[in-house]
Design a protein around this motif. Structure first.
Motif, PDB file in Angstrom:
ATOM      1  N   MET A  57       0.666  -1.376   0.260  1.00  0.00           N
ATOM      2  CA  MET A  57      -0.005   0.160  -0.064  1.00  0.00           C
ATOM      3  C   MET A  57       0.845   1.211   0.007  1.00  0.00           C
ATOM      4  SD  MET A  57      -3.278   1.144   0.021  1.00  0.00           S
ATOM      5  CE  MET A  57      -3.968  -0.186   0.368  1.00  0.00           C
ATOM      6  N   ASP A  58       0.354   2.164  -0.865  1.00  0.00           N
ATOM      7  CA  ASP A  58       1.336   3.497  -0.841  1.00  0.00           C
ATOM      8  C   ASP A  58       0.077   4.640  -1.098  1.00  0.00           C
ATOM      9  OD1 ASP A  58       0.309   3.589  -3.448  1.00  0.00           O
ATOM     10  OD2 ASP A  58       2.286   2.816  -4.316  1.00  0.00           O
ATOM     11  N   THR A  59       0.534   6.011  -0.822  1.00  0.00           N
ATOM     12  CA  THR A  59      -0.043   7.129  -0.790  1.00  0.00           C
ATOM     13  C   THR A  59      -1.108   7.289  -2.273  1.00  0.00           C
ATOM     14  OG1 THR A  59       1.735   8.667  -1.430  1.00  0.00           O
ATOM     15  CG2 THR A  59       1.052   8.427   0.846  1.00  0.00           C
ATOM     16  N   GLN A  60      -0.282   6.960  -3.431  1.00  0.00           N
ATOM     17  CA  GLN A  60      -1.062   7.001  -4.797  1.00  0.00           C
ATOM     18  C   GLN A  60      -2.179   5.839  -4.641  1.00  0.00           C
ATOM     19  OE1 GLN A  60      -0.577   9.457  -6.900  1.00  0.00           O
ATOM     20  NE2 GLN A  60       0.869  10.282  -5.212  1.00  0.00           N
ATOM     21  N   THR A  61      -1.926   4.712  -4.025  1.00  0.00           N
ATOM     22  CA  THR A  61      -3.309   3.982  -3.983  1.00  0.00           C
ATOM     23  C   THR A  61      -4.103   4.282  -3.152  1.00  0.00           C
ATOM     24  OG1 THR A  61      -1.483   2.046  -4.431  1.00  0.00           O
ATOM     25  CG2 THR A  61      -3.766   1.375  -3.689  1.00  0.00           C
ATOM     26  N   LEU A  62      -4.026   4.801  -1.974  1.00  0.00           N
ATOM     27  CA  LEU A  62      -4.875   5.090  -1.031  1.00  0.00           C
ATOM     28  C   LEU A  62      -5.632   6.362  -1.611  1.00  0.00           C
ATOM     29  CD1 LEU A  62      -2.818   5.322   2.497  1.00  0.00           C
ATOM     30  CD2 LEU A  62      -5.087   3.835   1.786  1.00  0.00           C
ATOM     31  N   LEU A  63      -5.012   7.244  -2.398  1.00  0.00           N
ATOM     32  CA  LEU A  63      -5.421   8.509  -3.037  1.00  0.00           C
ATOM     33  C   LEU A  63      -6.437   7.889  -4.070  1.00  0.00           C
ATOM     34  CD1 LEU A  63      -6.064  11.492  -3.158  1.00  0.00           C
ATOM     35  CD2 LEU A  63      -3.967  11.452  -4.894  1.00  0.00           C
ATOM     36  N   LYS A  64      -6.307   6.961  -5.062  1.00  0.00           N
ATOM     37  CA  LYS A  64      -6.937   6.602  -5.967  1.00  0.00           C
ATOM     38  C   LYS A  64      -8.364   5.762  -5.344  1.00  0.00           C
ATOM     39  CE  LYS A  64      -7.043   3.190  -9.954  1.00  0.00           C
ATOM     40  NZ  LYS A  64      -6.027   2.312 -10.625  1.00  0.00           N
ATOM     41  N   GLN A  65      -8.258   5.246  -4.284  1.00  0.00           N
ATOM     42  CA  GLN A  65      -9.300   4.388  -3.713  1.00  0.00           C
ATOM     43  C   GLN A  65     -10.421   5.482  -2.949  1.00  0.00           C
ATOM     44  OE1 GLN A  65      -7.455   1.711  -1.368  1.00  0.00           O
ATOM     45  NE2 GLN A  65      -7.184   0.165  -2.975  1.00  0.00           N
ATOM     46  N   THR A  66      -9.819   6.596  -2.387  1.00  0.00           N
ATOM     47  CA  THR A  66     -10.724   7.685  -1.691  1.00  0.00           C
ATOM     48  C   THR A  66     -11.084   8.704  -2.511  1.00  0.00           C
ATOM     49  OG1 THR A  66      -8.677   8.658  -1.013  1.00  0.00           O
ATOM     50  CG2 THR A  66      -9.296   7.097   0.418  1.00  0.00           C
ATOM     51  N   SER A  67     -10.555   9.053  -3.480  1.00  0.00           N
ATOM     52  CA  SER A  67     -11.073  10.189  -4.363  1.00  0.00           C
ATOM     53  C   SER A  67     -10.339  10.068  -6.067  1.00  0.00           C
ATOM     54  CB  SER A  67     -10.548  11.525  -3.971  1.00  0.00           C
ATOM     55  OG  SER A  67     -10.750  12.631  -4.645  1.00  0.00           O
ATOM     56  N   ARG A  68     -11.402   9.394  -6.715  1.00  0.00           N
ATOM     57  CA  ARG A  68     -11.114   9.322  -8.075  1.00  0.00           C
ATOM     58  C   ARG A  68     -10.651  10.327  -8.664  1.00  0.00           C
ATOM     59  NH1 ARG A  68      -8.833   5.395 -11.350  1.00  0.00           N
ATOM     60  NH2 ARG A  68      -9.531   5.549 -13.693  1.00  0.00           N
ATOM     61  N   SER A  69     -11.366  11.573  -8.701  1.00  0.00           N
ATOM     62  CA  SER A  69     -11.104  12.868  -9.645  1.00  0.00           C
ATOM     63  C   SER A  69      -9.821  13.393  -9.130  1.00  0.00           C
ATOM     64  CB  SER A  69     -12.388  13.774  -9.383  1.00  0.00           C
ATOM     65  OG  SER A  69     -12.466  14.117  -7.841  1.00  0.00           O
ATOM     66  N   LEU A  70      -9.629  13.528  -7.769  1.00  0.00           N
ATOM     67  CA  LEU A  70      -8.391  13.857  -7.299  1.00  0.00           C
ATOM     68  C   LEU A  70      -7.121  13.186  -7.749  1.00  0.00           C
ATOM     69  CD1 LEU A  70      -7.740  16.514  -5.386  1.00  0.00           C
ATOM     70  CD2 LEU A  70     -10.383  16.038  -5.474  1.00  0.00           C
ATOM     71  N   TYR A  71      -7.360  11.978  -7.765  1.00  0.00           N
ATOM     72  CA  TYR A  71      -6.268  11.012  -8.171  1.00  0.00           C
ATOM     73  C   TYR A  71      -5.959  11.233  -9.657  1.00  0.00           C
ATOM     74  CZ  TYR A  71      -3.894   6.801  -9.784  1.00  0.00           C
ATOM     75  OH  TYR A  71      -3.011   5.879 -10.317  1.00  0.00           O
ATOM     76  N   LEU A  72      -6.950  11.556 -10.412  1.00  0.00           N
ATOM     77  CA  LEU A  72      -6.738  12.012 -11.842  1.00  0.00           C
ATOM     78  C   LEU A  72      -6.026  13.245 -11.920  1.00  0.00           C
ATOM     79  CD1 LEU A  72     -10.147  11.147 -13.414  1.00  0.00           C
ATOM     80  CD2 LEU A  72      -7.982   9.663 -13.728  1.00  0.00           C
ATOM     81  N   SER A  73      -6.263  14.171 -11.048  1.00  0.00           N
ATOM     82  CA  SER A  73      -5.579  15.416 -11.296  1.00  0.00           C
ATOM     83  C   SER A  73      -4.028  15.105 -10.583  1.00  0.00           C
ATOM     84  CB  SER A  73      -6.306  16.492 -10.368  1.00  0.00           C
ATOM     85  OG  SER A  73      -7.395  16.777 -11.045  1.00  0.00           O
ATOM     86  N   ALA A  74      -3.867  14.410  -9.596  1.00  0.00           N
ATOM     87  CA  ALA A  74      -2.456  14.432  -8.889  1.00  0.00           C
ATOM     88  C   ALA A  74      -1.663  13.601  -9.993  1.00  0.00           C
ATOM     89  CB  ALA A  74      -2.851  13.529  -7.711  1.00  0.00           C
ATOM     90  N   ARG A  75      -2.301  12.546 -10.745  1.00  0.00           N
ATOM     91  CA  ARG A  75      -1.479  11.722 -11.315  1.00  0.00           C
ATOM     92  C   ARG A  75      -0.876  12.650 -12.580  1.00  0.00           C
ATOM     93  NH1 ARG A  75      -3.974   6.400 -14.254  1.00  0.00           N
ATOM     94  NH2 ARG A  75      -4.321   7.883 -15.731  1.00  0.00           N
ATOM     95  N   ALA A  76      -1.465  13.666 -12.776  1.00  0.00           N
ATOM     96  CA  ALA A  76      -1.088  14.595 -14.019  1.00  0.00           C
ATOM     97  C   ALA A  76       0.226  15.317 -13.540  1.00  0.00           C
ATOM     98  CB  ALA A  76      -2.122  15.660 -14.436  1.00  0.00           C
ATOM     99  N   LEU A  77       0.480  15.560 -12.345  1.00  0.00           N
ATOM    100  CA  LEU A  77       1.590  16.565 -11.686  1.00  0.00           C
ATOM    101  C   LEU A  77       2.852  15.594 -11.823  1.00  0.00           C
ATOM    102  CD1 LEU A  77      -0.469  17.575  -8.369  1.00  0.00           C
ATOM    103  CD2 LEU A  77       0.232  18.866 -10.471  1.00  0.00           C
ATOM    104  N   PRO A  78       4.014  16.461 -11.709  1.00  0.00           N
ATOM    105  CA  PRO A  78       5.359  16.055 -11.580  1.00  0.00           C
ATOM    106  C   PRO A  78       5.563  15.338 -10.432  1.00  0.00           C
ATOM    107  CG  PRO A  78       5.467  18.196 -12.614  1.00  0.00           C
ATOM    108  CD  PRO A  78       4.038  17.917 -12.116  1.00  0.00           C
ATOM    109  N   HIS A  79       6.192  14.350 -10.305  1.00  0.00           N
ATOM    110  CA  HIS A  79       6.530  13.527  -9.092  1.00  0.00           C
ATOM    111  C   HIS A  79       6.810  14.126  -7.817  1.00  0.00           C
ATOM    112  CE1 HIS A  79       6.024   9.332 -10.422  1.00  0.00           C
ATOM    113  NE2 HIS A  79       6.729   9.574 -11.597  1.00  0.00           N
ATOM    114  N   PRO A  80       7.755  15.177  -7.869  1.00  0.00           N
ATOM    115  CA  PRO A  80       7.946  15.787  -6.429  1.00  0.00           C
ATOM    116  C   PRO A  80       6.751  16.512  -5.864  1.00  0.00           C
ATOM    117  CG  PRO A  80       9.796  16.319  -7.995  1.00  0.00           C
ATOM    118  CD  PRO A  80       8.347  15.693  -8.787  1.00  0.00           C
ATOM    119  N   VAL A  81       5.822  17.045  -7.033  1.00  0.00           N
ATOM    120  CA  VAL A  81       4.525  17.914  -6.389  1.00  0.00           C
ATOM    121  C   VAL A  81       3.529  16.895  -6.206  1.00  0.00           C
ATOM    122  CG1 VAL A  81       2.949  19.643  -6.938  1.00  0.00           C
ATOM    123  CG2 VAL A  81       5.366  19.990  -7.553  1.00  0.00           C
TER     124      VAL A  81
END
Length: 340
Positions: free
Chosen positions: A1-25
């Motif tokens: 389990m990592d934070t990206q998986t947790l984010l995907k499971q808790t907020s699909r729309s926020l995960y989509l936006s986060a996935r577009a970001l560069p890794h450090p951000v």
């Protein structure tokens, strides 16, 4: 389990936006969101009485900054099992993972994350000290328009400032950072009032009315009257007033996007998507003629979400393209303010 998986499971729309970001951000954004979402779970859990939730919320930011092992473990024990959603339950059980992710952020990102957590927790303290317990059988409203605006600043505007600081730390923006953050706060305010509008029926049923008693009284309404769907016509002017407030705040996205270099495709996409989806949601709220009906769930379709993503190159490729897209959505509302 990592934070990206947790984010995907808790907020699909926020995960989509986060996935577009560069890794450090992306890591900082995901960690801050999950920590704030965890605080929201504390504030809303039915397992604890309001005074115990307030105890944890008051201490929560310091727990992030200085975890001592015992307190986080105690918190997890007290609120685990409080969610019927298996994915949110995983988040509740993985608080130590979120704390570890926070420790991996650089000093500036940690400071920004702590600031947004403190501000959001201030908003949750308002919830826990202003409104009755969920099973009290009564409804209470905020006192004034300024109270609602302040609540939006805490719960939406502060995350907008956090988001803007993250961007400014990695991208050369075309504005002084303070001005850029103000635009970000406006956008965050708009996102928050849209959430309040669409969640109105659910909030009323746990005793919370964010629309001020001064406005309700002027319309001949008491907070509990909003539980009756037949009062929707009398609530309509209040609804439309705050829709107009949201439109004016969301319009800041025009200037916000113009400060982001066209070469920063990832950042521009991560900003454009939630702004455009918020505009779509706000229009659905506007069209809803009985916002008080709990059976009417205001939500944009997956088709709208995926269409926005599909046309991303056209939307963010130029400032004019984004502004035209956003303005097209805002132009759906009556141009005469009296229509709102």
């Amino acid at each position: 389990m990592d934070t990206q998986t947790l984010l995907k499971q808790t907020s699909r729309s926020l995960y989509l936006s986060a996935r577009a970001l560069p890794h450090p951000v992306r890591d900082a954004f995901s960690t801050a969101y999950l920590l704030c979402r965890y605080a929201d779970s504390i504030a809303d859990t039915a397992l604890l009485p309001p005074e115990r939730r307030l105890y944890w919320i008051t201490r929560y930011p310091d727990m992030i900054a200085h975890p001592d092992g015992a307190q986080p473990e105690q918190l997890v024990r007290e609120i685990s099992g409080s969610s019927a959603n298996p994915y949110e339950e995983k988040l509740l059980q993985n608080f130590p993972l979120c704390l570890e992710a926070f420790q991996r952020l650089n000093a500036a990102q940690q400071a920004a994350t702590l600031e947004v957590a403190r501000r959001v927790c201030e908003g949750m303290q308002i919830d826990l000290t202003t409104f009755p317990a969920e099973n009290a059988g009564t409804v209470k409203a905020l006192a004034t328009e300024k109270d609602l605006e302040n609540y939006c600043h805490l719960m939406g505007g502060a995350p907008g400032i956090f988001w803007s600081r993250l961007i400014a730390s990695t991208v050369k923006i075309g504005l002084p950072e303070q001005d850029f953050c103000q635009l970000g706060r406006n956008i965050g305010d708009a996102l928050q009032i849209v959430n309040i509008l669409r969640d109105l029926p659910r909030d009323l049923r746990i005793g919370r009315c964010y629309f001020p008693i001064t406005e309700l009284s002027a319309a001949g309404l008491a907070p509990a009257d909003l539980l009756n769907e037949e009062n929707a016509p009398r609530f309509e002017p209040i609804k439309r007033k705050w829709i107009l407030w949201a439109i004016e705040k969301l319009a800041s996205a025009h200037a916000y996007m113009q400060t982001l270099p066209l070469t920063q495709v990832r950042h521009r996409a991560a900003v454009a998507w939630p702004v455009l989806w918020t505009a779509d949601t706000l229009y659905k709220v506007f069209l809803e003629n009985n916002l008080l009906d709990p059976a009417h769930k205001v939500k944009i379709s997956r088709q709208i979400i995926y269409a926005t993503m599909l046309f991303t190159p056209l939307i963010i490729g130029t400032n004019a393209g984004f502004s035209a897209c956003l303005q097209c959505k805002l132009n759906k509302f009556p141009s005469d303010k009296k229509g709102l």
